[in-house]
Design an enzyme around this catalytic site. Sequence first.
Site, PDB file in Angstrom:
ATOM      1  N   SER A  21       1.119  -1.213  -0.238  1.00 27.66           N
ATOM      2  CA  SER A  21      -0.008   0.346  -0.259  1.00 27.66           C
ATOM      3  C   SER A  21       1.347   1.326   0.141  1.00 27.66           C
ATOM      4  O   SER A  21       1.901   1.048   0.665  1.00 27.66           O
ATOM      5  CB  SER A  21      -0.736  -0.119   1.537  1.00 27.66           C
ATOM      6  N   ASN A  69       9.373   8.988   3.822  1.00 27.78           N
ATOM      7  CA  ASN A  69       8.253   9.617   3.211  1.00 27.78           C
ATOM      8  C   ASN A  69       7.614  10.018   4.767  1.00 27.78           C
ATOM      9  O   ASN A  69       7.534   8.871   5.524  1.00 27.78           O
ATOM     10  CB  ASN A  69       7.755   9.109   2.610  1.00 27.78           C
ATOM     11  N   ALA A  70       6.502  11.339   4.928  1.00 27.39           N
ATOM     12  CA  ALA A  70       5.332  11.798   5.309  1.00 27.39           C
ATOM     13  C   ALA A  70       4.666  12.515   4.531  1.00 27.39           C
ATOM     14  O   ALA A  70       4.308  13.260   4.746  1.00 27.39           O
ATOM     15  CB  ALA A  70       6.070  12.840   6.526  1.00 27.39           C
ATOM     16  N   LEU A  73      -0.882   9.800   4.863  1.00 28.18           N
ATOM     17  CA  LEU A  73      -2.272   9.318   4.230  1.00 28.18           C
ATOM     18  C   LEU A  73      -3.433  10.069   3.432  1.00 28.18           C
ATOM     19  O   LEU A  73      -4.390   9.875   3.180  1.00 28.18           O
ATOM     20  CB  LEU A  73      -2.959   8.747   5.324  1.00 28.18           C
ATOM     21  N   ASN A 128      -4.225  -0.993   9.253  1.00 26.07           N
ATOM     22  CA  ASN A 128      -3.309  -0.395   8.994  1.00 26.07           C
ATOM     23  C   ASN A 128      -3.150   0.155  10.167  1.00 26.07           C
ATOM     24  O   ASN A 128      -3.551   1.309  10.882  1.00 26.07           O
ATOM     25  CB  ASN A 128      -3.246   0.308   8.123  1.00 26.07           C
ATOM     26  N   CYS A 131       0.684   3.011  10.915  1.00 25.88           N
ATOM     27  CA  CYS A 131       1.709   4.328   9.769  1.00 25.88           C
ATOM     28  C   CYS A 131       2.272   5.671  10.879  1.00 25.88           C
ATOM     29  O   CYS A 131       1.261   6.367  11.893  1.00 25.88           O
ATOM     30  CB  CYS A 131      -0.088   4.657   9.440  1.00 25.88           C
ATOM     31  N   THR A 194       7.290   0.484   7.671  1.00 25.90           N
ATOM     32  CA  THR A 194       8.065   1.789   7.977  1.00 25.90           C
ATOM     33  C   THR A 194       8.523   2.054   9.592  1.00 25.90           C
ATOM     34  O   THR A 194       7.936   1.853  10.408  1.00 25.90           O
ATOM     35  CB  THR A 194       7.959   3.098   7.244  1.00 25.90           C
ATOM     36  N   GLY A 244       9.299  -5.217   3.532  1.00 26.86           N
ATOM     37  CA  GLY A 244      10.566  -3.800   4.259  1.00 26.86           C
ATOM     38  C   GLY A 244      11.839  -4.960   3.650  1.00 26.86           C
ATOM     39  O   GLY A 244      12.093  -5.656   3.949  1.00 26.86           O
ATOM     40  N   GLY A 266       7.322  -2.866  -1.018  1.00 27.27           N
ATOM     41  CA  GLY A 266       6.910  -1.417  -1.622  1.00 27.27           C
ATOM     42  C   GLY A 266       7.706  -0.647  -1.979  1.00 27.27           C
ATOM     43  O   GLY A 266       7.724   0.076  -2.931  1.00 27.27           O
TER      44      GLY A 266
END
Length: 303
Positions: A21, A69-70, A73, A128, A131, A194, A244, A266
Site C-alpha cells: 500500500s 516519507n511522510a 495518508l 493499518n 502508520c 516503515t 520491509g 514497497g
Amino acid sequence: MGRLSVNLCGIELDNPVIPASGTFGYGYEYAALYDINCLGTFSFKGTTKDPRFGNPTPRIAECTAGMINAVGLQNPGVEKVISEELPKLKKCFHKPVMANVSGFSVEDYAYTCEKLDQEEQVGWLEVNVSCPNVHGGGMSFGTDPKAAAEVTRAVKAVTTKPVIVKLSPNVTDIVSIAKACEDAGADGISLINTMLGMRIDLRTRKPIIANKMGGFSGSAIFPVALRMVYQVANAVKIPVVGMGGVSSAEDVIEMMLAGATAVEIGAANLVDPYICRDIIEKLPDVMDSYGIQNLYEIIGKVR
C-alpha cells in the site's frame, strides 16, 4: 496449485508477490506499464473514512539504501474510493484486491472497513495500525496490544472478509501485539510497516521533511523486517504477510523461509515500477537454483 501458488486466508494467489500500500496507487496507474494481473494481488493506497490532503511538503527525503516519507495518508476518502477508484481498477485488474484501511478512532476503522467489505473486488482488509506519518492515529493504535486488539475486534464485528492487521516495527515487543490481534480475531498479520526516521539539511539545519520525522523504508530495513516476521510467524497460528526492504526474488524466498505466506514489496516500486513483474518472472529460476519445487512448501522452513 502451481509452483508459485500460495493460499492467503482462504484465497489462492497465483504467486506470493504483492505491491504494498502507498507504492502502487489504485493499480490502474501501473496498468499503463504492464499487465498487473500477473501479480498475486496488491494492496491499494491507504484509505480513511474522510478525505485527507496529507502532510505539508516536503514529504520525501532520500537516504542511504532507502527513503523517508511522510505523505500522511493522502486519499479521497472511502466514499470516493468506492465510487471512483474501484470502478477504474475493475477495468484492468481481475483478481481480488487488498484494501488497506487507516483510521483516527476505532469507529473510523470499523466504518471504513464495513464499507469496503461490501465491495465485490475486495478480497482482504489490511487494517493499518502502524502508520508513523500521522498524528493521533495509525501507529498510536499499533504500539499497544490492547488498542490493536480493540481495533481488530471492532473491524471483525462488521466484516465478513479476511482481516489482516498491519503492524508497526516501532515497538519493543511486536510479538505481544501480534498475539493480541490474533486473540481478537485477526485472520492474518502483515509486517513490517516503515520504521521511524529523520534527515536534517546541513545548510539550513532544519529537518528535510516538514513533518520532521517520517517512515524509513527500503533495502536497509530488510534484516529488521525479516527478524520480526520470523518472530511473529513462530508465535501465531494465522498467516503472516512479510514486507520491509524486499527488492529481489531471493528476498521473497528468504521472507517465506522466515514464515511469510505472501510478500509485499514497497519502496522498490518507486525505484523500478516493473520490479514486481520482474521478480515474479525470476522466481522459477531462483527456485531451481536452490532446489525449491513449490513455494508453499518452504513457508516457515528456516532450519
